[in-house]
Scaffold this motif. Structure first.
Motif, PDB file in Angstrom:
ATOM      1  N   ILE A  86     -37.663 -12.406  89.919  1.00 56.36           N
ATOM      2  CA  ILE A  86     -38.152 -10.924  90.222  1.00 56.36           C
ATOM      3  C   ILE A  86     -39.713 -11.714  90.718  1.00 56.36           C
ATOM      4  O   ILE A  86     -40.085 -12.168  89.445  1.00 56.36           O
ATOM      5  CB  ILE A  86     -37.812 -10.154  89.495  1.00 56.36           C
ATOM      6  CG1 ILE A  86     -36.230 -10.073  88.717  1.00 56.36           C
ATOM      7  CG2 ILE A  86     -38.204  -8.646  89.522  1.00 56.36           C
ATOM      8  CD1 ILE A  86     -35.302  -9.896  90.463  1.00 56.36           C
ATOM      9  N   VAL A  87     -39.840 -11.766  91.706  1.00 62.02           N
ATOM     10  CA  VAL A  87     -41.314 -11.378  92.096  1.00 62.02           C
ATOM     11  C   VAL A  87     -41.501 -10.245  91.822  1.00 62.02           C
ATOM     12  O   VAL A  87     -41.011  -9.295  92.304  1.00 62.02           O
ATOM     13  CB  VAL A  87     -40.995 -11.447  93.484  1.00 62.02           C
ATOM     14  CG1 VAL A  87     -42.959 -11.507  94.446  1.00 62.02           C
ATOM     15  CG2 VAL A  87     -41.115 -12.898  93.887  1.00 62.02           C
ATOM     16  N   GLY A  88     -43.614  -9.818  91.198  1.00 61.85           N
ATOM     17  CA  GLY A  88     -44.104  -8.786  91.495  1.00 61.85           C
ATOM     18  C   GLY A  88     -45.688  -9.054  92.099  1.00 61.85           C
ATOM     19  O   GLY A  88     -46.065  -9.750  92.191  1.00 61.85           O
ATOM     20  N   LEU A  89     -45.557  -7.717  93.182  1.00 61.42           N
ATOM     21  CA  LEU A  89     -46.324  -7.802  94.418  1.00 61.42           C
ATOM     22  C   LEU A  89     -47.747  -6.427  93.697  1.00 61.42           C
ATOM     23  O   LEU A  89     -46.571  -5.494  93.001  1.00 61.42           O
ATOM     24  CB  LEU A  89     -45.928  -8.338  95.771  1.00 61.42           C
ATOM     25  CG  LEU A  89     -44.874  -9.062  96.083  1.00 61.42           C
ATOM     26  CD1 LEU A  89     -44.722  -8.719  97.283  1.00 61.42           C
ATOM     27  CD2 LEU A  89     -45.938 -10.477  96.167  1.00 61.42           C
ATOM     28  N   GLY A  90     -48.963  -6.627  94.055  1.00 60.69           N
ATOM     29  CA  GLY A  90     -49.293  -5.631  94.071  1.00 60.69           C
ATOM     30  C   GLY A  90     -49.810  -4.982  92.219  1.00 60.69           C
ATOM     31  O   GLY A  90     -49.786  -4.379  91.940  1.00 60.69           O
ATOM     32  N   VAL A  91     -49.780  -6.844  91.619  1.00 60.82           N
ATOM     33  CA  VAL A  91     -49.918  -6.246  90.129  1.00 60.82           C
ATOM     34  C   VAL A  91     -51.193  -5.972  89.619  1.00 60.82           C
ATOM     35  O   VAL A  91     -52.054  -6.571  89.878  1.00 60.82           O
ATOM     36  CB  VAL A  91     -49.100  -6.719  89.198  1.00 60.82           C
ATOM     37  CG1 VAL A  91     -47.680  -7.204  89.242  1.00 60.82           C
ATOM     38  CG2 VAL A  91     -49.084  -8.570  89.039  1.00 60.82           C
ATOM     39  N   ASP A  92     -51.621  -5.804  88.589  1.00 59.65           N
ATOM     40  CA  ASP A  92     -52.566  -5.450  88.195  1.00 59.65           C
ATOM     41  C   ASP A  92     -52.334  -6.981  87.758  1.00 59.65           C
ATOM     42  O   ASP A  92     -52.249  -6.404  86.175  1.00 59.65           O
ATOM     43  CB  ASP A  92     -52.935  -4.628  87.218  1.00 59.65           C
ATOM     44  CG  ASP A  92     -54.495  -4.420  86.409  1.00 59.65           C
ATOM     45  OD1 ASP A  92     -54.666  -5.947  86.201  1.00 59.65           O
ATOM     46  OD2 ASP A  92     -54.377  -3.923  85.634  1.00 59.65           O
ATOM     47  N   PRO A  93     -53.179  -7.623  87.510  1.00 60.05           N
ATOM     48  CA  PRO A  93     -53.034  -9.254  86.394  1.00 60.05           C
ATOM     49  C   PRO A  93     -53.441  -9.508  85.044  1.00 60.05           C
ATOM     50  O   PRO A  93     -53.521 -10.128  84.156  1.00 60.05           O
ATOM     51  CB  PRO A  93     -53.673 -10.277  87.460  1.00 60.05           C
ATOM     52  CG  PRO A  93     -54.922  -9.264  88.217  1.00 60.05           C
ATOM     53  CD  PRO A  93     -54.514  -8.078  88.042  1.00 60.05           C
ATOM     54  N   GLU A  94     -53.973  -8.184  84.371  1.00 64.20           N
ATOM     55  CA  GLU A  94     -55.082  -8.008  83.996  1.00 64.20           C
ATOM     56  C   GLU A  94     -54.098  -6.720  82.094  1.00 64.20           C
ATOM     57  O   GLU A  94     -54.594  -6.706  81.720  1.00 64.20           O
ATOM     58  CB  GLU A  94     -56.264  -7.383  83.660  1.00 64.20           C
ATOM     59  CG  GLU A  94     -57.444  -8.459  84.187  1.00 64.20           C
ATOM     60  CD  GLU A  94     -58.542  -8.045  84.067  1.00 64.20           C
ATOM     61  OE1 GLU A  94     -58.607  -6.918  83.830  1.00 64.20           O
ATOM     62  OE2 GLU A  94     -59.550  -8.820  84.150  1.00 64.20           O
ATOM     63  N   HIS A  95     -53.353  -6.690  82.986  1.00 63.87           N
ATOM     64  CA  HIS A  95     -51.682  -5.166  82.174  1.00 63.87           C
ATOM     65  C   HIS A  95     -51.550  -5.041  80.899  1.00 63.87           C
ATOM     66  O   HIS A  95     -51.031  -6.858  81.516  1.00 63.87           O
ATOM     67  CB  HIS A  95     -51.108  -4.670  83.000  1.00 63.87           C
ATOM     68  CG  HIS A  95     -50.008  -3.305  82.589  1.00 63.87           C
ATOM     69  ND1 HIS A  95     -49.361  -3.714  81.813  1.00 63.87           N
ATOM     70  CD2 HIS A  95     -50.613  -1.958  82.818  1.00 63.87           C
ATOM     71  CE1 HIS A  95     -48.618  -2.481  81.214  1.00 63.87           C
ATOM     72  NE2 HIS A  95     -49.649  -1.606  82.112  1.00 63.87           N
ATOM     73  N   PRO A  96     -51.889  -5.543  79.868  1.00 66.30           N
ATOM     74  CA  PRO A  96     -51.554  -6.214  78.621  1.00 66.30           C
ATOM     75  C   PRO A  96     -50.004  -5.840  78.696  1.00 66.30           C
ATOM     76  O   PRO A  96     -49.863  -7.160  78.254  1.00 66.30           O
ATOM     77  CB  PRO A  96     -51.913  -5.243  77.607  1.00 66.30           C
ATOM     78  CG  PRO A  96     -53.086  -4.298  78.104  1.00 66.30           C
ATOM     79  CD  PRO A  96     -53.056  -4.326  79.835  1.00 66.30           C
ATOM     80  N   GLY A  97     -49.561  -5.230  78.906  1.00 67.84           N
ATOM     81  CA  GLY A  97     -47.914  -5.412  78.960  1.00 67.84           C
ATOM     82  C   GLY A  97     -47.661  -6.208  79.759  1.00 67.84           C
ATOM     83  O   GLY A  97     -46.397  -7.395  79.755  1.00 67.84           O
ATOM     84  N   LEU A  98     -47.898  -6.604  81.298  1.00 69.85           N
ATOM     85  CA  LEU A  98     -47.401  -7.763  82.148  1.00 69.85           C
ATOM     86  C   LEU A  98     -48.053  -8.917  81.282  1.00 69.85           C
ATOM     87  O   LEU A  98     -47.095 -10.080  80.528  1.00 69.85           O
ATOM     88  CB  LEU A  98     -47.976  -7.340  82.963  1.00 69.85           C
ATOM     89  CG  LEU A  98     -47.961  -8.670  84.099  1.00 69.85           C
ATOM     90  CD1 LEU A  98     -46.515  -8.552  84.499  1.00 69.85           C
ATOM     91  CD2 LEU A  98     -48.413  -8.396  85.161  1.00 69.85           C
ATOM     92  N   VAL A  99     -48.900  -9.310  80.852  1.00 66.04           N
ATOM     93  CA  VAL A  99     -49.845 -10.269  80.061  1.00 66.04           C
ATOM     94  C   VAL A  99     -48.724 -10.822  78.564  1.00 66.04           C
ATOM     95  O   VAL A  99     -48.505 -11.941  78.688  1.00 66.04           O
ATOM     96  CB  VAL A  99     -51.042 -10.280  79.925  1.00 66.04           C
ATOM     97  CG1 VAL A  99     -51.927 -11.574  79.237  1.00 66.04           C
ATOM     98  CG2 VAL A  99     -52.614  -9.841  81.103  1.00 66.04           C
TER      99      VAL A  99
END
Length: 300
Positions: A86-99
């Motif tokens: 699953i590709v994610g586009l336009g994400v905040d690369p510093e978002h704690p949940g994603l990281v």
């Protein structure tokens, strides 16, 4: 450059799927930005596997080249006992949940790599773990691609496509399944980080029509919004199939080369055909998330 100078119509040369040395590509984020610019890409995204550490470098390089950019990621999930991306586009690369979610997803790769190496040793190819590590830019992301490059280096196969015909795939030596994130987790991490979730290269998964319907339906229910229609691994018939599925499921259409290496990839950055007609390009949905060269932030 700003939003008013970039036409977000269907003919835009957008390449929204590629990999750097941060995951399993052979080139740096800076090299990829230059390659995209040289090849006429007007909107570029870096989508490393299960990692966003290269996005800041990619954004800076793109800005220097006056190249609009989207921070991205490609998340490995397990769905109906198969690995799906699953590709994610336009994400905040510093978002704690994603990281944090990506950190957990990467966690089992080393154990899996050692099991792959053990199977290859039993098949008469010793030293695969250490050999694969020579090709790894990020040890947390050792993958089958790194083993494939080692197998070419030692002469077990002539090239990477031959490797995947004889090794590392289901039923062949070196195939070790891994339990990745869930579909639900991947879509949530992406959307919580301000991004748009896309089913990557759907023709690669060999689902039955019923399984595919379940995937697309559940994905949409969870908030997924797009599907990769035009990508290097799709035949023309598959492009048309997934164009129709995008229409049928009300999904935006994405376009990306899935570029990994100038020596290995089927198609170069920015050289894909245009999307078929009658589709809603995903970049129209992503307009507010695009980072134009005057934007200093690395967030979405």
């Amino acid at each position: 450059m700003n939003a008013s100078t970039l036409s977000l119509d269907a003919a835009l040369n957008a390449d929204l799927h590629c990999h750097s040395t941060v995951s399993d590509g052979t080139q740096s984020p800076e090299w990829l930005a230059q390659r995209a610019a040289d090849n006429g890409v007007r909107l570029w995204a870096l989508t490393d596997h299960d990692e966003v550490a290269g996005c800041a470098r990619a954004a800076a390089a793109a800005a220097a080249l006056q190249l609009p950019f989207l921070a991205g990621v490609e998340i490995s999930i397990t769905y109906i006992d198969k690995t799906v991306h699953i590709v994610g586009l336009g994400v905040d690369p510093e978002h704690p949940g994603l990281v944090e979610g990506l950190r957990r997803t990467r966690g089992g790769r080393d154990e899996r790599a050692r099991e792959i190496a053990q199977q290859l040793a039993e098949a008469g190819i010793p030293g695969a773990y250490e050999g694969a590590l020579k090709f790894v830019g990020n040890p947390d992301l050792i993958s089958r691609s790194h083993f494939a490059r080692f197998l070419v280096e030692v002469g077990a196969c002539a090239d990477v496509p031959e490797v995947f015909r004889h090794y590392l795939t289901e039923g062949k030596p070196g195939f070790v399944p891994h339990r990745w994130a869930s579909l639900e987790q991947s879509v949530q991490w992406i959307t919580d980080a301000g991004g748009v979730a896309i089913i990557a290269h759907p023709a690669r998964y060999d689902f039955t029509p019923q399984e595919e319907h379940i995937l697309f339906s559940r994905f949409k229910e969870l908030g997924g919004q797009g599907v990769e229609v035009m990508t290097s691994s799709h035949s023309e018939a598959e492009v048309q199939k997934y164009a129709q599925m995008a229409r049928d499921y009300g999904l935006y259409a994405s376009r990306g080369s899935d570029f990994h290496s100038p020596d290995e990839s089927r198609i170069d950055l920015g050289t894909l055909p245009a999307l078929p007609g009658g589709l809603q390009p995903v970049w129209q949905l992503l307009g507010k998330r695009i980072r134009y060269p005057h934007t200093a932030s690395t967030g979405a």
